[in-house]
Enzyme design. Sequence first.
Site, short mmCIF file in Angstrom:
data_model
loop_
_atom_site.label_atom_id
_atom_site.label_comp_id
_atom_site.label_asym_id
_atom_site.label_seq_id
_atom_site.Cartn_x
_atom_site.Cartn_y
_atom_site.Cartn_z
N SER A 141 0.87 -1.18 0.00
CA SER A 141 0.00 0.00 0.00
C SER A 141 0.90 1.23 0.00
O SER A 141 2.03 1.17 -0.50
CB SER A 141 -0.92 -0.04 1.22
OG SER A 141 -1.70 1.14 1.29
N SER A 143 1.74 4.98 2.52
CA SER A 143 1.38 5.80 3.68
C SER A 143 0.57 7.03 3.28
O SER A 143 -0.01 7.69 4.15
CB SER A 143 2.65 6.24 4.43
OG SER A 143 3.17 5.16 5.17
N TYR A 155 -5.44 6.48 -6.81
CA TYR A 155 -4.32 5.65 -6.32
C TYR A 155 -4.57 5.19 -4.89
O TYR A 155 -4.49 4.00 -4.56
CB TYR A 155 -3.04 6.48 -6.43
CG TYR A 155 -1.78 5.82 -5.89
CD1 TYR A 155 -1.28 4.66 -6.45
CD2 TYR A 155 -1.09 6.39 -4.82
CE1 TYR A 155 -0.11 4.07 -5.96
CE2 TYR A 155 0.08 5.82 -4.33
CZ TYR A 155 0.56 4.66 -4.90
OH TYR A 155 1.71 4.08 -4.42
N LYS A 159 -5.25 1.44 -3.07
CA LYS A 159 -4.38 0.91 -2.02
C LYS A 159 -5.15 0.66 -0.71
O LYS A 159 -4.78 -0.23 0.07
CB LYS A 159 -3.21 1.86 -1.77
CG LYS A 159 -2.24 1.96 -2.96
CD LYS A 159 -1.54 0.66 -3.26
CE LYS A 159 -0.40 0.83 -4.24
NZ LYS A 159 0.32 -0.43 -4.50
P1 NAP Z 1 8.18 1.85 -10.13
O1 NAP Z 1 9.58 2.28 -9.92
O2 NAP Z 1 7.30 2.65 -11.01
O3 NAP Z 1 8.21 0.32 -10.66
C1 NAP Z 1 7.00 -0.31 -10.94
C2 NAP Z 1 7.24 -1.76 -11.30
O4 NAP Z 1 5.94 -2.35 -11.52
C3 NAP Z 1 8.03 -1.93 -12.58
O5 NAP Z 1 8.87 -3.05 -12.45
C4 NAP Z 1 6.95 -2.22 -13.63
O6 NAP Z 1 7.40 -3.09 -14.66
C5 NAP Z 1 5.93 -2.96 -12.79
N1 NAP Z 1 4.59 -2.92 -13.36
C6 NAP Z 1 3.83 -1.85 -13.68
N2 NAP Z 1 2.66 -2.24 -14.21
C7 NAP Z 1 2.68 -3.60 -14.21
C8 NAP Z 1 1.78 -4.60 -14.62
N3 NAP Z 1 0.59 -4.29 -15.17
N4 NAP Z 1 2.13 -5.90 -14.49
C9 NAP Z 1 3.35 -6.24 -13.98
N5 NAP Z 1 4.25 -5.34 -13.57
C10 NAP Z 1 3.91 -4.03 -13.68
O7 NAP Z 1 7.39 1.74 -8.74
P2 NAP Z 1 7.95 1.61 -7.24
O8 NAP Z 1 8.12 2.95 -6.68
O9 NAP Z 1 9.07 0.64 -7.19
O10 NAP Z 1 6.66 1.00 -6.52
C11 NAP Z 1 6.54 -0.34 -6.14
C12 NAP Z 1 5.33 -0.49 -5.24
O11 NAP Z 1 5.51 0.31 -4.06
C13 NAP Z 1 4.01 -0.04 -5.86
O12 NAP Z 1 2.98 -0.91 -5.49
C14 NAP Z 1 3.80 1.34 -5.26
O13 NAP Z 1 2.44 1.71 -5.22
C15 NAP Z 1 4.38 1.15 -3.87
N6 NAP Z 1 4.79 2.40 -3.25
C16 NAP Z 1 5.70 3.21 -3.85
C17 NAP Z 1 6.04 4.41 -3.24
C18 NAP Z 1 7.01 5.39 -3.86
O14 NAP Z 1 7.09 6.53 -3.39
N7 NAP Z 1 7.78 5.01 -4.88
C19 NAP Z 1 5.49 4.75 -2.01
C20 NAP Z 1 4.57 3.88 -1.42
C21 NAP Z 1 4.23 2.72 -2.04
P3 NAP Z 1 7.48 -2.62 -16.22
O15 NAP Z 1 8.59 -1.63 -16.27
O16 NAP Z 1 7.77 -3.87 -16.96
O17 NAP Z 1 6.15 -2.00 -16.52
#
Ligand code: NAP
Length: 247
Positions: A141, A143, A155, A159
């Site tokens: 999820s 914060s 979004y 979550k």
């Molecule tokens: P990111 O850098 O944008 O990476 C997203 C990853 O998800 C990529 O590997 C992408 O692969 C994959 N993806 C996207 N759509 C997909 C689909 N339909 N099927 C399979 N894979 C898919 O994101 P991140 O920041 O690492 O975030 C990871 C998780 O943490 C997410 O759930 C996000 O909501 C959560 N989160 C992130 C933050 C933040 O600030 N970054 C904060 C809180 C929570 P492709 O490149 O192949 O599309």
Amino acid sequence: MNEQLSGKVALVTGASRGLGKDMAELLAQHGAKVVVNYASSPEKAEQVVSGIKQRGGEALAIQADIGSAAEVERLFRETIEAYGRIDILLNNAGIMITKPLAAITEDDFDRTFAINAKGTFFAIQQAAKHMGKGGRIINFSTSVVGQMFPTYSAYVGSKAAVEQFGRQLAKELGPQGISINTVAPGPINTELFTAGKTQEEIARVGSMNSFGRLAETEDISKVVLFLAGPDSGWISGQTIRVNGGFI
Ligand code: NAP
């Protein structure tokens, strides 16, 4: 290599970059065989796999769109075909579309809920079918669910559903010996958060936690490693806000 996950098979959705990549690498470093799932970045996913192999680990990249229940089913089938079992699921794949309420289209809403909420749900369903005692499911999820930032409504709604799946399904999966928890990070230094933002905006949000800096992926991955490991079996149905005091 530390062997606390030796013999375990981990599936990390969305592991071609960002948090998923870091978690896949950390789990492999601790002995797990790792499936690196991706949607549209085969080169990046293969780089993650070859990095893990170069460090003596075992990994395999599998393409599947987590927004489709049929693709999720295939992903689990191919994981079992390759490694024979699954012990750890990190439901990490996610997208974030931030727009004012009036600008959010039906397609924005459907894609957000398909990948973040529906994908997580059907991956949990598959994991419950294939995992044995000691299985670990970790959902993701944010914060921001507790922060109420303008433009984050779709979004955060998706979550909030993820958090509730974790609370709800813990009682259903407990009798199988499977734990399920949700990690809710604050903002992390990955593309999902930084894309489209100015340096000032990034710095402003980064200064909103107790430590005055943006989280790096390893701040989150280390907590996930504990939740995926042998010492966390009594934690289930929880949402853990790994956010440096952001909320
Ligand atoms: P990111 O850098 O944008 O990476 C997203 C990853 O998800 C990529 O590997 C992408 O692969 C994959 N993806 C996207 N759509 C997909 C689909 N339909 N099927 C399979 N894979 C898919 O994101 P991140 O920041 O690492 O975030 C990871 C998780 O943490 C997410 O759930 C996000 O909501 C959560 N989160 C992130 C933050 C933040 O600030 N970054 C904060 C809180 C929570 P492709 O490149 O192949 O599309």
